[in-house]
Design an enzyme around this catalytic site. Structure first.
Site, PDB file in Angstrom:
ATOM      1  CD  GLU A  79      -1.292  -0.227   3.682  1.00 42.95           C
ATOM      2  OE1 GLU A  79      -2.031   0.740   3.842  1.00 42.95           O
ATOM      3  OE2 GLU A  79      -1.309  -1.241   4.408  1.00 42.95           O
ATOM      4  CB  CYS A 111      -2.132  -4.608   6.528  1.00 41.98           C
ATOM      5  SG  CYS A 111      -1.849  -2.945   7.133  1.00 41.98           S
ATOM      6  CE1 TYR A 143      -1.334   4.921  11.000  1.00 36.38           C
ATOM      7  CE2 TYR A 143       0.863   4.052  11.408  1.00 36.38           C
ATOM      8  CZ  TYR A 143      -0.472   3.850  11.117  1.00 36.38           C
ATOM      9  OH  TYR A 143      -0.940   2.583  10.937  1.00 36.38           O
ATOM     10  CB  THR A 152       1.755   2.058  15.382  1.00 34.02           C
ATOM     11  OG1 THR A 152       1.023   3.053  14.636  1.00 34.02           O
ATOM     12  CG2 THR A 152       1.233   2.030  16.791  1.00 34.02           C
ATOM     13  CB  SER A 201      -8.169   1.050  13.206  1.00 32.84           C
ATOM     14  OG  SER A 201      -7.186   1.317  14.182  1.00 32.84           O
ATOM     15  CG  HIS A 233      -1.840  -6.993  10.516  1.00 28.05           C
ATOM     16  ND1 HIS A 233      -0.677  -6.618   9.899  1.00 28.05           N
ATOM     17  CD2 HIS A 233      -2.520  -5.844  10.771  1.00 28.05           C
ATOM     18  CE1 HIS A 233      -0.650  -5.292   9.766  1.00 28.05           C
ATOM     19  NE2 HIS A 233      -1.765  -4.802  10.295  1.00 28.05           N
ATOM     20  CE  LYS A 242      -5.165  -3.195  23.095  1.00 25.20           C
ATOM     21  NZ  LYS A 242      -5.722  -1.905  22.747  1.00 25.20           N
ATOM     22  CG  ASN A 275       2.130  -1.712  10.744  1.00 25.58           C
ATOM     23  OD1 ASN A 275       2.191  -2.807  10.180  1.00 25.58           O
ATOM     24  ND2 ASN A 275       0.999  -1.040  10.885  1.00 25.58           N
ATOM     25  CB  SER A 307      -7.408  -0.535   7.626  1.00 19.60           C
ATOM     26  OG  SER A 307      -6.905  -0.714   8.916  1.00 19.60           O
TER      27      SER A 307
HETATM   28  N1  CAA Z   1       2.360   1.733  31.080  1.00 23.13           N
HETATM   29  C1  CAA Z   1       1.754   0.708  30.448  1.00 23.13           C
HETATM   30  N2  CAA Z   1       0.725   0.877  29.556  1.00 23.13           N
HETATM   31  C2  CAA Z   1       0.322   2.151  29.306  1.00 23.13           C
HETATM   32  C3  CAA Z   1       0.912   3.254  29.935  1.00 23.13           C
HETATM   33  C4  CAA Z   1       1.989   3.018  30.865  1.00 23.13           C
HETATM   34  N3  CAA Z   1       2.608   4.025  31.499  1.00 23.13           N
HETATM   35  N4  CAA Z   1       0.301   4.375  29.466  1.00 23.13           N
HETATM   36  C5  CAA Z   1      -0.654   3.967  28.578  1.00 23.13           C
HETATM   37  N5  CAA Z   1      -0.625   2.629  28.481  1.00 23.13           N
HETATM   38  C6  CAA Z   1      -1.469   1.775  27.633  1.00 23.13           C
HETATM   39  C7  CAA Z   1      -2.916   2.214  27.552  1.00 23.13           C
HETATM   40  O1  CAA Z   1      -3.642   1.755  28.679  1.00 23.13           O
HETATM   41  C8  CAA Z   1      -3.348   1.547  26.249  1.00 23.13           C
HETATM   42  O2  CAA Z   1      -3.573   0.186  26.510  1.00 23.13           O
HETATM   43  P1  CAA Z   1      -4.890  -0.547  25.916  1.00 23.13           P
HETATM   44  O3  CAA Z   1      -4.840  -0.353  24.432  1.00 23.13           O
HETATM   45  O4  CAA Z   1      -4.714  -1.964  26.327  1.00 23.13           O
HETATM   46  O5  CAA Z   1      -6.066   0.141  26.489  1.00 23.13           O
HETATM   47  C9  CAA Z   1      -2.092   1.619  25.382  1.00 23.13           C
HETATM   48  O6  CAA Z   1      -1.011   1.920  26.297  1.00 23.13           O
HETATM   49  C10 CAA Z   1      -2.134   2.703  24.331  1.00 23.13           C
HETATM   50  O7  CAA Z   1      -2.492   3.906  24.966  1.00 23.13           O
HETATM   51  P2  CAA Z   1      -3.537   4.897  24.286  1.00 23.13           P
HETATM   52  O8  CAA Z   1      -4.786   4.173  23.931  1.00 23.13           O
HETATM   53  O9  CAA Z   1      -3.653   6.106  25.131  1.00 23.13           O
HETATM   54  O10 CAA Z   1      -2.700   5.251  22.961  1.00 23.13           O
HETATM   55  P3  CAA Z   1      -3.014   6.304  21.882  1.00 23.13           P
HETATM   56  O11 CAA Z   1      -4.374   6.888  21.983  1.00 23.13           O
HETATM   57  O12 CAA Z   1      -1.888   7.245  21.941  1.00 23.13           O
HETATM   58  O13 CAA Z   1      -2.981   5.477  20.487  1.00 23.13           O
HETATM   59  C11 CAA Z   1      -3.235   3.734  18.879  1.00 23.13           C
HETATM   60  C12 CAA Z   1      -2.834   4.076  20.332  1.00 23.13           C
HETATM   61  C13 CAA Z   1      -4.738   3.965  18.713  1.00 23.13           C
HETATM   62  C14 CAA Z   1      -2.921   2.284  18.618  1.00 23.13           C
HETATM   63  C15 CAA Z   1      -2.429   4.649  17.914  1.00 23.13           C
HETATM   64  O14 CAA Z   1      -1.061   4.380  18.032  1.00 23.13           O
HETATM   65  C16 CAA Z   1      -2.823   4.495  16.451  1.00 23.13           C
HETATM   66  O15 CAA Z   1      -3.778   5.113  15.986  1.00 23.13           O
HETATM   67  N6  CAA Z   1      -2.066   3.636  15.676  1.00 23.13           N
HETATM   68  C17 CAA Z   1      -2.332   3.431  14.249  1.00 23.13           C
HETATM   69  C18 CAA Z   1      -3.570   2.594  13.993  1.00 23.13           C
HETATM   70  C19 CAA Z   1      -3.377   1.113  14.204  1.00 23.13           C
HETATM   71  O16 CAA Z   1      -2.268   0.587  14.226  1.00 23.13           O
HETATM   72  N7  CAA Z   1      -4.504   0.399  14.388  1.00 23.13           N
HETATM   73  C20 CAA Z   1      -4.458  -1.043  14.546  1.00 23.13           C
HETATM   74  C21 CAA Z   1      -5.650  -1.741  13.925  1.00 23.13           C
HETATM   75  S1  CAA Z   1      -5.735  -1.332  12.169  1.00 23.13           S
HETATM   76  C22 CAA Z   1      -4.574  -2.350  11.449  1.00 23.13           C
HETATM   77  O17 CAA Z   1      -4.134  -3.287  12.019  1.00 23.13           O
HETATM   78  C23 CAA Z   1      -4.110  -2.031  10.064  1.00 23.13           C
HETATM   79  C24 CAA Z   1      -2.810  -1.345  10.152  1.00 23.13           C
HETATM   80  O18 CAA Z   1      -1.761  -1.955  10.068  1.00 23.13           O
HETATM   81  C25 CAA Z   1      -2.830   0.090  10.372  1.00 23.13           C
END
Ligand code: CAA
Length: 386
Positions: A79, A111, A143, A152, A201, A233, A242, A275, A307
């Protein structure tokens, strides 16, 4: 007759940013990245690398005089394409010196593209067992600086040879797939960085996994107890954990422990690379091959997710005992020898983009065999320095 993955190689650029350094620069607790996201390092892709050079680097490890003439097709999943029209597979074919009598095409569905290639390759080899298909998954995950998705990012390529009587993984016939028009992650033509609804996502990924896993089990009359490992993936490694946790209650206690142990083996490399989009599931599979102690005949499940959205759960049985110590030594050496960049250096490299005019690039910092040397008459110029 068994059909499946005969060889599987991986390559990623020789520079990275450490995620503890990145956490400090972004004023985050490092454990959010190391534990919450499950990543410790991230590959940084210089301007002298693209999906063609990274794919060539990976594929050159598995193509030699013993199989060169048997390859009937290159199916290039990406992609991060480099041209709206011409496929990356054609450039790759020339760089690898493959014969003209083959099909070379590019496949796209986020992906999921390499999985589409793998399944098409399996169908082709079933009809033409004397032939092999080269399947590529190569991408650059971008990103943007200081976005939630920054942690990521990553990049690299996997190359797989699909053949009859494979030496690594024989694919089962049962497979379950699903597609639905969903806006969880996308990249409009005018952007170099993806747009994403992060939490959404993650939820869609889990929903798709649960749906295709349940359908696979129903079709095959297998249960979670039939698997020695489940691979995923891995956009970031916590995502796979998860998904695994979503089905673990279906297993007894001893098997839960076993599946969690094998999951750790399957995320060793992804933690250090980030990734690869299309390549991530197969980097995870490579990590399992190199870091686990499973036996020939053991069944592995694979969940592919792209996605937008498309998901597939399929499976295969190992055709050799693990670990593959030679592959492990090669990949660990390559990862260890990478140059650690400061956050400022990473940000500078990230900001470099190819101009829309002729340019000669400075390749002196790039230690890869295959490099992009510039643009001439609107055409990318590649060199094999091997
Ligand atoms: N110690 C341990 N854990 C901690 C922590 C600490 N001090 N502080 C935060 N965390 C944990 C949080 O509790 C959270 O855990 P859970 O997910 O289990 O709830 C985790 O760290 C992440 O924290 P946030 O949710 O606050 O993180 P964020 O809002 O900054 O963003 C994300 C996380 C949404 C994954 C972001 O990085 C993102 O948008 N990434 C790109 C999208 C993506 O990869 N999506 C995956 C599915 S889509 C797909 O698979 C296709 C693809 O390749 C893109």
């Amino acid at each position: 007759m068994k059909i499946g993955i005969d060889r599987l190689a991986f390559s990623s650029p020789a520079m990275y940013v450490d995620l503890t350094d990145l956490a400090h620069a972004r004023d985050e607790d490092p454990n959010k990245y190391l534990i919450g996201i499950g990543q410790s390092q991230q590959a940084v892709v210089p301007i002298t690398q693209d999906v063609v050079t990274m794919a060539a680097e990976a594929a050159s490890q598995i193509i030699d005089d013993s199989n060169r003439d048997q390859i009937a097709m290159i199916l290039f999943g990406t992609e991060s394409g480099i041209d709206h029209s011409k496929s990356a597979a054609i450039y790759l074919k020339r760089l690898l010196g493959l014969p003209d009598q083959l099909r070379a095409i590019e496949l796209k569905q986020a992906c999921y593209g390499a999985t589409a290639g793998l399944q098409m390759a399996k169908d082709y080899v079933t009809l033409h067992p004397e032939k092999q298909v080269l399947v590529i998954g190569a991408d650059i995950a971008r990103y943007g600086i200081k976005t939630p998705g920054e942690v990521t990012q990553g990049g690299g390529a996997v190359a797989m040879l699909v053949s009859a009587e494979p030496r690594l993984l024989a694919l089962d016939d049962v497979t379950s797939f699903r597609s639905e028009d969903i806006m969880d992650f996308w990249r409009p033509l005018y952007r170099t960085e993806a747009l994403v609804d992060g939490r959404y996502s993650e939820n869609i990924y889990i929903d798709f996994f649960k749906a295709v896993f349940a359908d696979y089990c129903q079709q095959s009359q297998r249960t979670i107890a039939d698997f020695k490992a489940l691979t995923f993936h891995l956009p970031f490694t916590k995502m796979g954990l998860k998904a695994l946790r979503a089905v673990l209650p279906q297993a007894d206690e001893a098997q839960q422990t076993e599946l969690l142990t094998q999951f750790e083996a399957s995320r060793v490399y992804n933690r250090k690379v980030g990734n690869l989009y299309t390549g991530s599931l197969y980097l995870s599979l490579r990590s399992l091959f190199d870091n686990s102690d499973l036996q020939a005949g053991d069944r592995i499940g694979l969940f592919s997710y792209g996605s937008g959205a498309e998901g597939e759960f399929f499976s295969g049985t190992l055709t050799q005992a693990l670990p593959d110590v030679a592959s492990k030594a090669r990949i660990e050496t390559a990862l260890t020898q990478r140059q650690r960049l400061s956050v400022a250096e990473y940000e500078q490299i990230f900001a470099e983009t190819l101009p829309a005019h002729d340019i000669l690039l400075d390749t002196s910092r790039d230690t890869s065999r295959f490099v992009l040397t510039g643009i001439k008459h609107d055409q990318r110029q590649y060199v094999d320095r091997g």
